[in-house]
Design a protein around this motif. Structure first.
Motif, PDB file in Angstrom:
ATOM      1  N   MET A  38     -85.988  49.758   5.549  1.00  0.00           N
ATOM      2  CA  MET A  38     -85.893  48.752   4.503  1.00  0.00           C
ATOM      3  C   MET A  38     -85.427  49.440   3.233  1.00  0.00           C
ATOM      4  N   MET A  39     -84.746  48.710   2.369  1.00  0.00           N
ATOM      5  CA  MET A  39     -84.190  49.321   1.165  1.00  0.00           C
ATOM      6  C   MET A  39     -85.214  49.400   0.022  1.00  0.00           C
ATOM      7  N   PHE A  40     -86.466  49.015   0.294  1.00  0.00           N
ATOM      8  CA  PHE A  40     -87.511  49.076  -0.731  1.00  0.00           C
ATOM      9  C   PHE A  40     -88.621  50.024  -0.300  1.00  0.00           C
ATOM     10  N   ARG A  41     -89.122  50.785  -1.263  1.00  0.00           N
ATOM     11  CA  ARG A  41     -90.314  51.589  -1.028  1.00  0.00           C
ATOM     12  C   ARG A  41     -91.554  50.709  -1.192  1.00  0.00           C
ATOM     13  N   GLU A  42     -92.692  51.263  -0.837  1.00  0.00           N
ATOM     14  CA  GLU A  42     -93.956  50.554  -1.045  1.00  0.00           C
ATOM     15  C   GLU A  42     -94.091  50.181  -2.519  1.00  0.00           C
ATOM     16  N   GLY A  43     -94.423  48.925  -2.785  1.00  0.00           N
ATOM     17  CA  GLY A  43     -94.658  48.479  -4.151  1.00  0.00           C
ATOM     18  C   GLY A  43     -93.428  48.012  -4.887  1.00  0.00           C
ATOM     19  N   GLU A  44     -92.254  48.065  -4.271  1.00  0.00           N
ATOM     20  CA  GLU A  44     -91.013  47.674  -4.939  1.00  0.00           C
ATOM     21  C   GLU A  44     -90.576  46.289  -4.489  1.00  0.00           C
ATOM     22  N   ALA A  45     -90.312  45.406  -5.438  1.00  0.00           N
ATOM     23  CA  ALA A  45     -89.689  44.098  -5.230  1.00  0.00           C
ATOM     24  C   ALA A  45     -90.540  43.155  -4.387  1.00  0.00           C
ATOM     25  N   PRO A  46     -90.704  41.927  -4.849  1.00  0.00           N
ATOM     26  CA  PRO A  46     -91.514  40.959  -4.105  1.00  0.00           C
ATOM     27  C   PRO A  46     -91.033  40.729  -2.676  1.00  0.00           C
ATOM     28  N   GLU A  47     -89.699  40.586  -2.481  1.00  0.00           N
ATOM     29  CA  GLU A  47     -89.226  40.292  -1.129  1.00  0.00           C
ATOM     30  C   GLU A  47     -89.497  41.436  -0.169  1.00  0.00           C
ATOM     31  N   GLY A  48     -89.468  42.671  -0.691  1.00  0.00           N
ATOM     32  CA  GLY A  48     -89.750  43.824   0.147  1.00  0.00           C
ATOM     33  C   GLY A  48     -91.206  43.871   0.561  1.00  0.00           C
ATOM     34  N   GLN A  49     -92.105  43.616  -0.373  1.00  0.00           N
ATOM     35  CA  GLN A  49     -93.532  43.661  -0.053  1.00  0.00           C
ATOM     36  C   GLN A  49     -93.953  42.480   0.814  1.00  0.00           C
ATOM     37  N   LEU A  50     -93.295  41.341   0.628  1.00  0.00           N
ATOM     38  CA  LEU A  50     -93.574  40.199   1.499  1.00  0.00           C
ATOM     39  C   LEU A  50     -93.165  40.509   2.931  1.00  0.00           C
ATOM     40  N   ALA A  51     -91.988  41.105   3.095  1.00  0.00           N
ATOM     41  CA  ALA A  51     -91.530  41.474   4.438  1.00  0.00           C
ATOM     42  C   ALA A  51     -92.494  42.451   5.097  1.00  0.00           C
ATOM     43  N   LEU A  52     -92.948  43.455   4.360  1.00  0.00           N
ATOM     44  CA  LEU A  52     -93.877  44.429   4.915  1.00  0.00           C
ATOM     45  C   LEU A  52     -95.189  43.767   5.343  1.00  0.00           C
ATOM     46  N   ASP A 186     -87.293  34.967  -6.532  1.00  0.00           N
ATOM     47  CA  ASP A 186     -88.678  35.444  -6.643  1.00  0.00           C
ATOM     48  C   ASP A 186     -88.747  36.773  -7.382  1.00  0.00           C
ATOM     49  N   ASN A 187     -87.785  37.638  -7.104  1.00  0.00           N
ATOM     50  CA  ASN A 187     -87.762  38.953  -7.734  1.00  0.00           C
ATOM     51  C   ASN A 187     -87.579  38.833  -9.244  1.00  0.00           C
ATOM     52  N   VAL A 188     -86.592  38.049  -9.646  1.00  0.00           N
ATOM     53  CA  VAL A 188     -86.283  37.913 -11.073  1.00  0.00           C
ATOM     54  C   VAL A 188     -87.411  37.205 -11.824  1.00  0.00           C
ATOM     55  N   GLU A 189     -87.917  36.119 -11.255  1.00  0.00           N
ATOM     56  CA  GLU A 189     -88.965  35.366 -11.943  1.00  0.00           C
ATOM     57  C   GLU A 189     -90.213  36.220 -12.153  1.00  0.00           C
ATOM     58  N   SER A 190     -90.547  37.039 -11.174  1.00  0.00           N
ATOM     59  CA  SER A 190     -91.707  37.923 -11.315  1.00  0.00           C
ATOM     60  C   SER A 190     -91.485  38.946 -12.413  1.00  0.00           C
ATOM     61  N   LEU A 191     -90.281  39.517 -12.466  1.00  0.00           N
ATOM     62  CA  LEU A 191     -89.973  40.510 -13.495  1.00  0.00           C
ATOM     63  C   LEU A 191     -89.969  39.898 -14.894  1.00  0.00           C
ATOM     64  N   LEU A 192     -89.443  38.689 -15.019  1.00  0.00           N
ATOM     65  CA  LEU A 192     -89.400  38.046 -16.336  1.00  0.00           C
ATOM     66  C   LEU A 192     -90.808  37.750 -16.856  1.00  0.00           C
ATOM     67  N   LYS A 193     -91.745  37.525 -15.946  1.00  0.00           N
ATOM     68  CA  LYS A 193     -93.122  37.272 -16.356  1.00  0.00           C
ATOM     69  C   LYS A 193     -93.879  38.557 -16.662  1.00  0.00           C
ATOM     70  N   ALA A 194     -93.557  39.620 -15.913  1.00  0.00           N
ATOM     71  CA  ALA A 194     -94.363  40.839 -15.997  1.00  0.00           C
ATOM     72  C   ALA A 194     -93.768  41.910 -16.913  1.00  0.00           C
ATOM     73  N   SER A 195     -92.484  41.800 -17.244  1.00  0.00           N
ATOM     74  CA  SER A 195     -91.814  42.860 -18.015  1.00  0.00           C
ATOM     75  C   SER A 195     -91.522  42.401 -19.434  1.00  0.00           C
ATOM     76  N   ASP A 196     -91.399  43.371 -20.310  1.00  0.00           N
ATOM     77  CA  ASP A 196     -91.069  43.077 -21.703  1.00  0.00           C
ATOM     78  C   ASP A 196     -89.920  43.988 -22.121  1.00  0.00           C
ATOM     79  N   PHE A 197     -88.796  43.389 -22.507  1.00  0.00           N
ATOM     80  CA  PHE A 197     -87.642  44.164 -22.956  1.00  0.00           C
ATOM     81  C   PHE A 197     -86.842  43.313 -23.933  1.00  0.00           C
TER      82      PHE A 197
END
Length: 259
Positions: A38-52, A186-197
């Protein structure tokens, strides 16, 4: 037989070292383990963790332990096709057309929505075809196959780029270094809620471009697993378990527990 297996594994590990990739491996994958890339490590991206989460449960019901092998998309395809690992998680249905030697698990694990985001309110899009005859600088997350495929012939090559991570793509969009950013919703919406930039509040979802069923693919030597795995995934859906996992992962990322 054992010598051949060890030689194959040694070549695989050497290739990973050459790519600067590190994973934890025993001398050989055990018989009750299944190694999936998979192209995601543990803890990276919602779709990756959902798949795992989904496939750990599914393979567990089959008496197998999932070993997640992190690899970039192109390298992943090579390693699966040569049989160095057992399969891939998280590919679209039409991936089969360009990789006929792999066996698609017919039952999808989830359906993800590909969305377009912009910082300028003047940008209006309703579909992939909306990009035709525009001069938008369009960026998508590295490794996504659908955006460059769909935008070929619609967006000039020099206007299309990829961002190494979703967060870097959103940051560029916020400061007008791109006009449109494409990623899984899902990835973008989660980042927009959790990140500040800077400029985050300017970013808005313009439209949903496509709904994509996501499948696992197996090397042909593990093709015998496909019917059972598809049946297990159907049963998990009937139990409401995949919906439950999706809500759990979304809540974790929205709360900033994962980055």
């Amino acid at each position: 037989m054992a010598g051949t297996s060890l030689k194959r594994l040694s070549r695989f590990v050497a290739g990973l070292v050459g790519w600067g990739l590190l994973i934890t491996l025993t001398p050989a994958f055990a018989r009750d383990e299944i190694a999936m890339t998979m192209m995601f490590r543990e803890g990276e991206a919602p779709e990756g963790q959902l798949a795992l989460r989904i496939y750990r449960e599914a393979f567990g019901r089959m008496g197998l332990t999932l070993v997640n092998v992190y690899l970039p998309p192109k390298r992943s395809s090579i390693e699966v096709e040569t049989g160095n690992v057992d399969g891939e998680l998280g590919r679209a249905r039409d991936y089969a057309s360009s990789h006929p030697n792999l066996v698609r698990v017919d039952e999808s694990a989830m359906t993800l929505r590909v969305a377009a985001y912009a910082a300028s309110p003047s940008i209006k899009l309703t579909s992939w075809d909306s990009f035709r005859n525009t001069e938008y600088r369009v960026e998508h997350r590295f490794g996504m196959q659908i955006p460059p495929s769909r935008l070929a012939g619609l967006v000039r090559h020099e206007l299309l780029s990829s961002a190494p991570t979703s967060l870097s793509g959103l940051k560029k969009l916020a400061i007008d270094r791109s006009d449109v950013y494409i990623d899984f919703e899902d990835n973008v919406e989660s980042l927009l809620k959790a990140s500040d930039f800077p400029g985050r509040e300017r970013i808005n979802k313009v439209c949903i471009l496509e709904r994509v069923p996501i499948h696992a693919y197996l090397n042909k030597r593990r093709a015998d697993l496909e019917p059972t795995l598809s049946a297990v995934l159907r049963q998990m859906k009937a139990e409401g378990l995949i919906d439950k996992y999706q809500k759990e992962v979304a809540a974790e990322f929205s709360a900033g527990k994962r980055q």
